[in-house]
Design a protein around this motif. Structure first.
Motif, PDB file in Angstrom:
ATOM      1  N   LEU A 172      28.210  92.140  75.537  1.00  0.00           N
ATOM      2  CA  LEU A 172      29.377  92.942  75.162  1.00  0.00           C
ATOM      3  C   LEU A 172      28.941  94.097  74.254  1.00  0.00           C
ATOM      4  N   GLY A 173      29.319  95.294  74.612  1.00  0.00           N
ATOM      5  CA  GLY A 173      28.951  96.450  73.827  1.00  0.00           C
ATOM      6  C   GLY A 173      27.595  97.018  74.178  1.00  0.00           C
ATOM      7  N   VAL A 174      26.838  96.294  75.031  1.00  0.00           N
ATOM      8  CA  VAL A 174      25.511  96.755  75.467  1.00  0.00           C
ATOM      9  C   VAL A 174      25.549  97.101  76.948  1.00  0.00           C
ATOM     10  N   ASN A 175      26.016  96.144  77.768  1.00  0.00           N
ATOM     11  CA  ASN A 175      26.198  96.386  79.194  1.00  0.00           C
ATOM     12  C   ASN A 175      27.597  96.982  79.397  1.00  0.00           C
ATOM     13  N   PRO A 176      27.705  98.186  79.935  1.00  0.00           N
ATOM     14  CA  PRO A 176      29.015  98.842  80.056  1.00  0.00           C
ATOM     15  C   PRO A 176      30.007  98.087  80.933  1.00  0.00           C
ATOM     16  N   ASN A 177      29.513  97.219  81.800  1.00  0.00           N
ATOM     17  CA  ASN A 177      30.409  96.452  82.668  1.00  0.00           C
ATOM     18  C   ASN A 177      30.918  95.158  82.026  1.00  0.00           C
ATOM     19  N   ALA A 178      30.280  94.726  80.941  1.00  0.00           N
ATOM     20  CA  ALA A 178      30.717  93.523  80.229  1.00  0.00           C
ATOM     21  C   ALA A 178      31.877  93.897  79.319  1.00  0.00           C
ATOM     22  N   ILE A 179      33.081  93.441  79.643  1.00  0.00           N
ATOM     23  CA  ILE A 179      34.288  93.900  78.952  1.00  0.00           C
ATOM     24  C   ILE A 179      34.802  92.903  77.917  1.00  0.00           C
ATOM     25  N   ALA A 180      34.941  91.636  78.290  1.00  0.00           N
ATOM     26  CA  ALA A 180      35.532  90.672  77.355  1.00  0.00           C
ATOM     27  C   ALA A 180      35.259  89.242  77.793  1.00  0.00           C
TER      28      ALA A 180
END
Length: 337
Positions: free
Chosen positions: A278-286
């Protein structure tokens, strides 16, 4: 003093001496009885040892080793013995594990069922119940709770709701791929909470479910299946995963296929791997976070309460909360909560 008086005095002395010896022998006997009582009765380690069997659907998910660690710590602190088994998502293997616990004289079984619908598992729990064994279900449910003393799980439906509400708030429309585990009640509840919330939204027509995949909640199974969906399936821009393991597998698939368009990935667990993305990979949202630490501690406490004939709730629901790529800096990303 004549001879008769002397003889009487000697008899009295001998009688008193014998009396003293009897008192001494009595005191020695009392002393040894006290020592034996302290060593073998008062010492908790010498009492009848409490035995607990624990079987989780798979140990190939850090959630369960962390949960089990809390159980083990509690059992050790109470001088008990824990038998831990891994059925590796195989129903027949978990049934054998339950039967083994019965044969080993377990007093309680903490179980995360491979399949909550399984009649084989239900029959095994029936056999355990007939032996007076307490049954605690964790992180999922059995379809029938007839032989279950207590079910402990996170608020899985709300976990799905939290992810859906975030999606509705941040995207005006979406094409959604669902990653599921059909035989796990906890997974079904999460997906149900997500889909119900989307369908009840005023602009529900803007959100479409394009496909669903049974991933068993495993990264290594999810990765190739999502790769195939990305290259040969319908286009989607959002993924709702039943857990973080599947979410991480989906994120890896997106990276592998080098898809350039953004794909929002949601998970459930709050695992270390997902939190780091989260916050590193743009596709990882929540991810909707739950706590295996708290669940394991409560499961062990509940087992001992049941064994002490204390009343416990039939169901214990633990709260969940949402970690996002916007608020993750407020939380510890190392390990589980």
């Amino acid at each position: 003093m004549n001879a008769q008086q002397t003889k009487k005095l000697q008899i009295r002395k001998n009688s008193w001496r014998n009396h003293k010896f009897m008192i001494l022998e009595f005191l020695i006997a009392v002393f040894f009885i006290a020592v034996v009582w302290l060593l073998f009765i008062a010492n908790p380690a010498q009492k009848r040892q409490t035995k607990i069997g624990a079987s989780y659907m798979t140990m190939n998910n850090s959630f369960y080793p962390v949960l089990n660690e809390q159980v083990a710590n509690y059992v050790n602190d109470h001088h008990g013995r824990l038998y831990n088994r891994d059925p590796a998502l195989i129903v027949s293997k978990q049934v054998k594990e339950i039967d083994t616990f019965i044969a080993q004289g377990a007093n309680a079984i903490i179980l995360n069922p491979v399949d909550g619908n399984s009649s084989q598992i239900e029959h095994a729990l029936h056999r355990a119940k007939n032996k007076g064994i307490k049954i605690i279900i964790v992180d999922s449910q059995m379809k029938s709770t007839r032989y279950v003393d207590c079910t402990i799980l996170s608020d899985n439906y709300r976990a799905g709701q939290l992810c859906a509400k975030h999606l509705l708030k941040t995207k005006r429309h979406a094409k959604i791929l669902l990653l599921e585990h059909y035989s796990a009640f906890s997974a079904n509840n999460r997906i149900q909470g997500f889909t119900d919330t989307i369908k009840r939204a005023p602009n529900a027509k803007n959100y479409r479910f394009v496909a669903k995949i049974n991933t068993y909640g495993q990264s290594e199974i999810t990765l190739p299946l999502v790769e195939q969906a990305l290259t040969h399936g319908q286009k989607f821009d959002t993924i709702m995963a039943l857990n973080d393991q599947a979410a991480v597998g989906a994120l890896a698939a997106i990276d592998e296929t080098k898809i350039k368009r953004p794909i929002a990935v949601y998970g459930v667990d709050g695992s270390e791997n997902m939190k780091k993305l989260l916050g590193v990979n743009p596709n990882a949202i929540a991810t909707a976070a739950q706590s295996p630490v708290k669940m394991g501690r409560i499961a062990a406490q509940t087992a001992y309460q049941l064994l002490a004939d204390k009343k416990v709730p039939k169901k214990i629901i633990l709260p969940v909360y949402l970690l996002t790529n916007k608020n993750i800096n407020q939380y510890n990303v190392l390990g589980w909560q």
